[in-house]
Design a protein around this motif. Structure first.
Motif, PDB file in Angstrom:
ATOM      1  N   SER A 171       0.824  -1.209   0.000  1.00 20.91           N
ATOM      2  CA  SER A 171       0.000   0.000   0.000  1.00 20.91           C
ATOM      3  C   SER A 171       0.860   1.261   0.000  1.00 20.91           C
ATOM      4  O   SER A 171       0.535   2.240  -0.678  1.00 20.91           O
ATOM      5  CB  SER A 171      -0.936   0.005   1.218  1.00 20.91           C
ATOM      6  N   THR A 172       1.955   1.231   0.755  1.00 20.78           N
ATOM      7  CA  THR A 172       2.850   2.397   0.791  1.00 20.78           C
ATOM      8  C   THR A 172       3.447   2.649  -0.582  1.00 20.78           C
ATOM      9  O   THR A 172       3.500   3.792  -1.055  1.00 20.78           O
ATOM     10  CB  THR A 172       3.966   2.183   1.824  1.00 20.78           C
ATOM     11  N   GLY A 175       0.875   4.114  -2.948  1.00 23.13           N
ATOM     12  CA  GLY A 175       0.698   5.538  -2.712  1.00 23.13           C
ATOM     13  C   GLY A 175       1.826   6.359  -3.305  1.00 23.13           C
ATOM     14  O   GLY A 175       1.588   7.432  -3.883  1.00 23.13           O
ATOM     15  N   VAL A 178       1.237   6.528  -7.114  1.00 24.19           N
ATOM     16  CA  VAL A 178       0.135   7.423  -7.481  1.00 24.19           C
ATOM     17  C   VAL A 178       0.564   8.884  -7.337  1.00 24.19           C
ATOM     18  O   VAL A 178       0.303   9.713  -8.215  1.00 24.19           O
ATOM     19  CB  VAL A 178      -1.116   7.136  -6.619  1.00 24.19           C
ATOM     20  N   ARG A 179       1.249   9.197  -6.237  1.00 24.54           N
ATOM     21  CA  ARG A 179       1.680  10.585  -6.016  1.00 24.54           C
ATOM     22  C   ARG A 179       2.830  10.977  -6.938  1.00 24.54           C
ATOM     23  O   ARG A 179       2.923  12.117  -7.392  1.00 24.54           O
ATOM     24  CB  ARG A 179       2.128  10.781  -4.558  1.00 24.54           C
ATOM     25  N   PHE A 201      -5.771   4.535   3.216  1.00 21.55           N
ATOM     26  CA  PHE A 201      -5.016   4.685   1.975  1.00 21.55           C
ATOM     27  C   PHE A 201      -5.157   6.102   1.430  1.00 21.55           C
ATOM     28  O   PHE A 201      -4.180   6.709   0.987  1.00 21.55           O
ATOM     29  CB  PHE A 201      -5.510   3.667   0.938  1.00 21.55           C
ATOM     30  N   ILE A 202      -6.369   6.644   1.490  1.00 21.82           N
ATOM     31  CA  ILE A 202      -6.601   7.995   0.972  1.00 21.82           C
ATOM     32  C   ILE A 202      -5.890   9.033   1.840  1.00 21.82           C
ATOM     33  O   ILE A 202      -5.212   9.934   1.332  1.00 21.82           O
ATOM     34  CB  ILE A 202      -8.114   8.291   0.902  1.00 21.82           C
ATOM     35  N   LYS A 204      -3.422   8.572   4.370  1.00 15.89           N
ATOM     36  CA  LYS A 204      -1.992   8.398   4.632  1.00 15.89           C
ATOM     37  C   LYS A 204      -1.171   8.270   3.352  1.00 15.89           C
ATOM     38  O   LYS A 204      -0.175   8.964   3.171  1.00 15.89           O
ATOM     39  CB  LYS A 204      -1.771   7.160   5.512  1.00 15.89           C
ATOM     40  N   ASN A 205      -1.572   7.367   2.471  1.00 15.87           N
ATOM     41  CA  ASN A 205      -0.766   7.089   1.288  1.00 15.87           C
ATOM     42  C   ASN A 205      -0.936   8.126   0.176  1.00 15.87           C
ATOM     43  O   ASN A 205       0.000   8.373  -0.587  1.00 15.87           O
ATOM     44  CB  ASN A 205      -1.069   5.688   0.753  1.00 15.87           C
ATOM     45  N   LEU A 206      -2.121   8.718   0.088  1.00 13.55           N
ATOM     46  CA  LEU A 206      -2.357   9.737  -0.945  1.00 13.55           C
ATOM     47  C   LEU A 206      -2.366  11.146  -0.369  1.00 13.55           C
ATOM     48  O   LEU A 206      -2.513  12.110  -1.119  1.00 13.55           O
ATOM     49  CB  LEU A 206      -3.684   9.472  -1.673  1.00 13.55           C
ATOM     50  N   THR A 213      -8.100  11.791  -9.785  1.00 12.45           N
ATOM     51  CA  THR A 213      -8.046  10.395  -9.344  1.00 12.45           C
ATOM     52  C   THR A 213      -9.452   9.866  -9.120  1.00 12.45           C
ATOM     53  O   THR A 213     -10.313  10.564  -8.592  1.00 12.45           O
ATOM     54  CB  THR A 213      -7.234  10.271  -8.040  1.00 12.45           C
ATOM     55  N   ARG A 417       7.431   9.999   1.509  1.00 13.17           N
ATOM     56  CA  ARG A 417       6.886  11.315   1.143  1.00 13.17           C
ATOM     57  C   ARG A 417       7.681  11.984   0.026  1.00 13.17           C
ATOM     58  O   ARG A 417       7.253  12.997  -0.522  1.00 13.17           O
ATOM     59  CB  ARG A 417       6.873  12.224   2.377  1.00 13.17           C
TER      60      ARG A 417
END
Length: 437
Positions: A171-172, A175, A178-179, A201-202, A204-206, A213, A417
């Motif tokens: 998941s990390t 993200g 996607v970023r 996910f929305i 923390k990861n995004l 999106t 990040r």
């Protein structure tokens, strides 16, 4: 027209809506009769006793009897309930109004931000891009992750798998991709995962940013049919934007849960279980989904990342094995690297990008090959080095690997990040490999 003639004309036509009847129900399949249906037809089941109704799909036909796999649970329905054919079929609304939203497989909003208005419909099931209409993958697709951009470079329209055990960091990494990618449209399909993971996910990861999106969600508590067609619906959304000439990033988590949904459906319909209980339909379904991604001549592209959960870190799992044979590359995440504190834990020696050599510069390719070679030497002789059994000067190439060990590990490590620039990553790798130290 005289009233009598008008009355006769109306009475000569059948204005009733045809419907069938439920004759049997179990936990996963509704058996009905009385309608002429085809495989994959959508039907609506309406309770006679309550206002309850649900949709389902015809998945098997035996003479005049047909079997329906429901999109929701069957509690509250009983024999004698009516079954209607849904003329709209398996079509979903698509369009730019979906951007920035979180929806279910039918494109119904689940984010509490109001209704989504769209006049255009798209079928969930489509044929993949014809082989001779596929464009050549000749452009780099940067994802902002150094270990991937530098050592497993992706191309626009490529299909890759992210293979990892539970809790390794899928998941990390999703993200970060996607970023970090600069795709104008991003479609994320969260299939069969825990409901708790969606807002996490929305947020923390995004970082809460859903600009350009679309997130399609079918959680583990949804029916197998919702989980199965959630993946196909997400791909249809990506295809809509691809047909407009846009480059789309498509990420799906996870293929394993998608295959498990088909396993539940197949076993309920009497399919024979094969390896690890998966029926043949689970394996044949994978290319039907994955081959829809890619680059099409005269249109845009869908660059796809499919995560695959490998139970017990076993890469010979039937779903993992089948996925590797379909995809254009695989990124393996290593639990061993997480133990050493290397994040994202991309195991570059076990990973591969099948189009990398066609899209990177010759200088970049030489640096990649050298990195893999000396990193392999380092891993093969790690025990000897740690116990002090290796004498410096015995092997010049191994000496170089030892001197570059810290630099290579630093290159593989990246804060979640941080988003790396492709040209900077390429130059850093070439400099690291050409450094005479």
């Amino acid at each position: 027209m005289p009233f009598t003639s008008f009355k006769e004309k109306i009475s000569s036509q059948n204005h009733s809506i045809p419907f069938g009847e439920v004759v049997k129900i179990n936990a996963t399949v509704i058996t009905a009769t009385g309608l002429k249906v085809s495989i994959s037809d959508m039907v609506k089941i309406v309770s006679n006793d309550t206002i309850q109704e649900t949709f389902g799909m015809v998945t098997e036909i035996d003479g005049k009897t047909f079997f329906i796999t429901p999109f929701s649970f069957v509690e509250g329905f009983c024999s004698g309930d009516r079954v209607f054919l849904d003329q709209a079929g398996m079509n979903i609304p698509v369009g730019s109004s979906l951007l920035g939203r979180v929806v279910d497989p039918f494109m119904r909003p689940i984010d509490g931000k109001g209704a989504i208005i769209s006049s255009q419909l798209s079928p969930i099931i489509k044929a993949p891009i014809a082989a001779m209409k596929r464009g050549m993958i000749d452009e780099i697709f940067s994802v902002g992750v150094k270990s991937i951009d530098g050592l497993l470079t992706c191309g626009k329209g490529q299909k890759l798998g992210i293979f990892a055990g539970s809790g390794v960091g899928k998941s990390t990494l999703m993200g970060m991709i996607v970023r970090g990618s600069n795709a104008p449209i991003k479609v994320v399909a969260l299939i069969g995962e825990r409901g708790r993971e969606v807002p996490e996910f929305i947020a923390k990861n995004l970082g809460g940013n859903l600009e350009n999106t679309v997130i399609i969600v079918a959680t583990s508590d949804d029916s197998p049919l919702m989980r199965k067609y959630g993946a196909f619906a997400a791909m249809s959304v990506a295809e809509h934007f691809k047909d407009k000439g846009l480059d789309v990033l498509f990420i799906m988590d996870s293929v394993t849960r998608f295959a498990m949904a088909q396993r539940e459906i197949g076993l309920a319909l009497g399919e024979p279980p094969t390896s690890k209980g998966y029926p043949p339909s689970s394996l044949t379904l994978l290319p039907q989904l994955m081959e829809r991604a890619g680059k099409e001549e005269g249109k845009g592209s869908i660059t796809a990342f499919f995560t695959v959960l490998i139970e017990g870190d076993d890469m010979s799992d039937p779903i993992a094995d089948q996925s590797r044979s379909i995809l254009d590359g695989h990124i393996v995440l290593s639990r061993e690297l997480t133990d050493f504190g290397i994040y994202p834990p991309v195991h570059v020696l076990n990973s591969a990008s099948r189009v990398m050599s066609d899209i990177v510069s010759s200088e970049h390719l030489q640096a990649i090959l050298k990195f893999r070679r000396i990193y392999t030497l380092l891993k093969e002789n790690e025990v000897l080095i740690r116990i002090g059994a290796y004498t410096k000067g015995t092997d010049p190439e191994l000496d170089e690997a030892i001197s570059k060990k810290t630099g290579m590990e630093k290159f593989l490590t990246q804060d979640a990040r941080y988003q790396s620039d492709y040209k900077e990553t390429e130059e850093a790798l070439i400099k690291l490999m050409n450094d005479p130290s």
